[in-house]
Enzyme design. Structure first.
Site, mmCIF file in Angstrom:
data_model
loop_
_atom_site.group_PDB
_atom_site.id
_atom_site.type_symbol
_atom_site.label_atom_id
_atom_site.label_comp_id
_atom_site.label_asym_id
_atom_site.label_seq_id
_atom_site.Cartn_x
_atom_site.Cartn_y
_atom_site.Cartn_z
ATOM 1 C CB SER A 157 -30.649 31.040 45.849
ATOM 2 O OG SER A 157 -30.700 32.140 46.027
ATOM 3 N NE ARG A 158 -36.714 27.076 42.529
ATOM 4 C CZ ARG A 158 -37.596 28.133 43.596
ATOM 5 N NH1 ARG A 158 -37.084 28.463 44.468
ATOM 6 N NH2 ARG A 158 -38.607 28.268 42.896
#
Length: 534
Positions: free
Chosen positions: A508-509
């Site tokens: 999710s970065r």
């Protein structure tokens, strides 16, 4: 259904186009780096193809251009008839001395690497391999074993087992890995829910006639997946090994079964039916057949890149660049577990990159800028590091050297894709001593020494022939093995680090970014570690 047999056991099918396109052998050697913090990396061999003459080099370049064009035009690639494919196998397993298990191993590995190159394990983990009773099924069993070791979760449907020891051994190997074998009756009627990839390893090029139970039903289940494609819903991708099962080897889907796999992995050379394959991914697998077969059958095939066991045929499908993304899965990189000294942390990650067998882990992007701030970047190779800094070598007349003469500050970037890691290093740069440059220069292969003399790096030259002719001239001059003098315009630089940043990709970065910067505590220089927002 007529018996599935082959006059010659046909697990060969893999052509080395590399041997077809090179007049002499060229073996790529992947550099290995020293794991010692203090030992520089300049004893590394560098594998390059070295032509024996300028005419040979021009011949080599011409063939390479032809090969590149072939990649883009599949009509110029060789396609085998059923008779020719069988004849190739007879030669391989006759006078050329290959065994069935050798060829099956190479075929299955080619299939597995083709799949892994397109369908990433973090998105397409669940694999069903449907195996027929012959050698094509054996390919599937081998591919399943390799996919297991690549991190996939394979399951096997093998309804008509072959009692021969070779196949029994493959089954035992898979069972020892706890790979499940699923009966036809236990398979779900709708394969779309339980699997991400389905490998069609049922029938090969020796098959004749119409499929009989249970394979006709299994093929029909694969056909039914077309409904999900048409509805643009998530569906399992289907990969066929050498021949889409049920297709005529030369004429394609003459029964109009509507079986349309998403990937075809051809072996040896594509069979004629592959001209009617219109899926997005067509690969050629393997690379071991000698030039005698290439010449006998007048084969024209794309060259294999690097050390790959497979090569794409035709252009890759167009993709939405904005939709390209990876969701990184990595161990957490937290402050409590890092080394206090960034050089020690770099050494730890560098050793892990070597242990992971990543290609050229010492490759780094070097960014420089002119006095007025005009930046430029290029890839160079790290040749040593210790507490004093990071060392690389170059021509002192190059653009990066001119930049550093005006502005002696630079940054380095290491990217280790296989580990989801980056390291940035920023600092000041100065030349290494002439003695150190001299020592490294004479540790290089003689061809690399000559290349350093020949190349006026970053200068305009009239053509490649200019470099090759000068190289040949120097090669003749020093053919007696005498010492090659290091040119004064060639040597090393050392970047003294002022800042480090270690980056670990996360889902999710929410990546981990830890920055090391120097500070003083009680008059002693230490490194402060801070977390940066991703």
């Amino acid at each position: 259904m007529r018996p599935f047999m082959r006059t010659a056991l046909s697990m060969s099918r893999l052509i080395s186009a590399h041997s077809f396109h090179l007049k002499s052998n060229s073996t790529p050697i992947i550099s290995q780096s020293s794991r010692s913090l203090r030992i520089p990396l300049f004893n590394l061999p560098q594998g390059v193809y070295r032509p024996n003459s300028s005419s040979e080099f021009r011949w080599f370049c011409s063939k390479s251009r032809i090969a590149a064009a072939t990649m883009q035009n599949r009509e110029s690639i060789s396609y085998l008839t059923q008779k020719e494919a069988a004849e190739v196998d007879e030669i391989l397993m006759g006078p050329l001395g290959f065994s069935v298990d050798q060829l099956m191993e190479l075929a299955g590995l080619s299939v597995a690497t083709s799949i892994a190159g397109v369908y990433k394990v973090n998105e397409y983990k669940r694999v069903l391999v449907i195996c027929g009773p012959g050698n094509n099924g054996g390919d599937g069993l081998v591919a399943a074993r390799h996919l297991f070791h690549f991190g996939y979760n394979p399951s096997i449907c093998y309804p008509k087992r072959t009692p021969k020891p070779l196949y029994a051994g493959l089954v035992t190997q898979l069972e020892s890995l706890s790979v499940p074998f699923v009966s036809v009756e236990d398979l779900p009627s709708d394969l779309s829910k339980d699997f991400d990839i389905i490998i069609d390893a049922i029938f090969g090029f020796s098959f004749h006639g119409a499929p009989r139970p249970p394979f006709n039903d299994l093929i029909q289940r694969l056909v039914s997946l077309n409904e999900y494609k048409e509805a643009k819903q998530r569906f399992p991708v289907v990969v066929s090994v050498d021949i889409p099962s049920g297709w005529h080897v030369e004429e394609g889907d003459i029964s109009d079964s509507s079986f349309k796999p998403d990937m075809l992995v051809s072996l040896t050379a594509p069979k004629l039916c592959a001209k009617r394959f219109h899926g997005p991914h067509h690969f050629l697998g393997g690379r071991f057949v000698p030039p005698s077969i290439v010449s006998k059958f007048n084969l024209h095939l794309p060259p294999y890149p690097g050390t790959a066991m497979c090569v794409r045929i035709g252009k890759p499908p167009q993709v939405d660049i904005a939709a390209l993304r990876e969701n990184y899965i990595s161990p957490e990189f937290v402050e409590d577990n890092v080394e206090a000294d960034p050089i020690h942390q770099f050494r730890k990650w560098f050793d892990e990159a070597i242990a992971a067998n990543l290609r050229e882990p010492n490759a780094m992007s070097l960014s420089t800028a002119t006095s007025d701030g005009k930046p430029s970047s290029r890839m160079v190779l790290l040749k040593g590091f210790d507490e004093y800094g990071f060392v690389w070598y170059t021509n002192y007349g190059s653009r990066k050297a001119h930049d550093l003469a005006e502005n002696p500050r630079a940054s380095l970037l290491f990217f280790w894709d296989g580990l989801n890691r980056q390291v940035r290093v920023e600092g000041t740069v100065q030349k290494v001593s002439e003695e150190e440059s001299e020592q490294y220069f004479h540790s290089r292969p003689r061809g690399s020494q000559l290349g350093a003399i020949v190349s006026p790096q970053s200068s305009v030259v009239p053509g490649r022939h200019f470099l090759i002719d000068k190289f040949k001239e120097l090669e003749d001059r020093y053919s007696n093995g005498s010492l090659i003098p290091k040119p004064k315009y060639w040597g090393g630089y050392r970047l003294k680090p002022e800042t480090f940043e270690f980056w670990q990709g996360q889902p999710s970065r929410l990546h981990d970014r830890l920055r090391y910067s120097p500070c003083e505590i009680e008059g002693k220089k230490v490194w402060k570690v801070e977390r940066l927002a991703p």
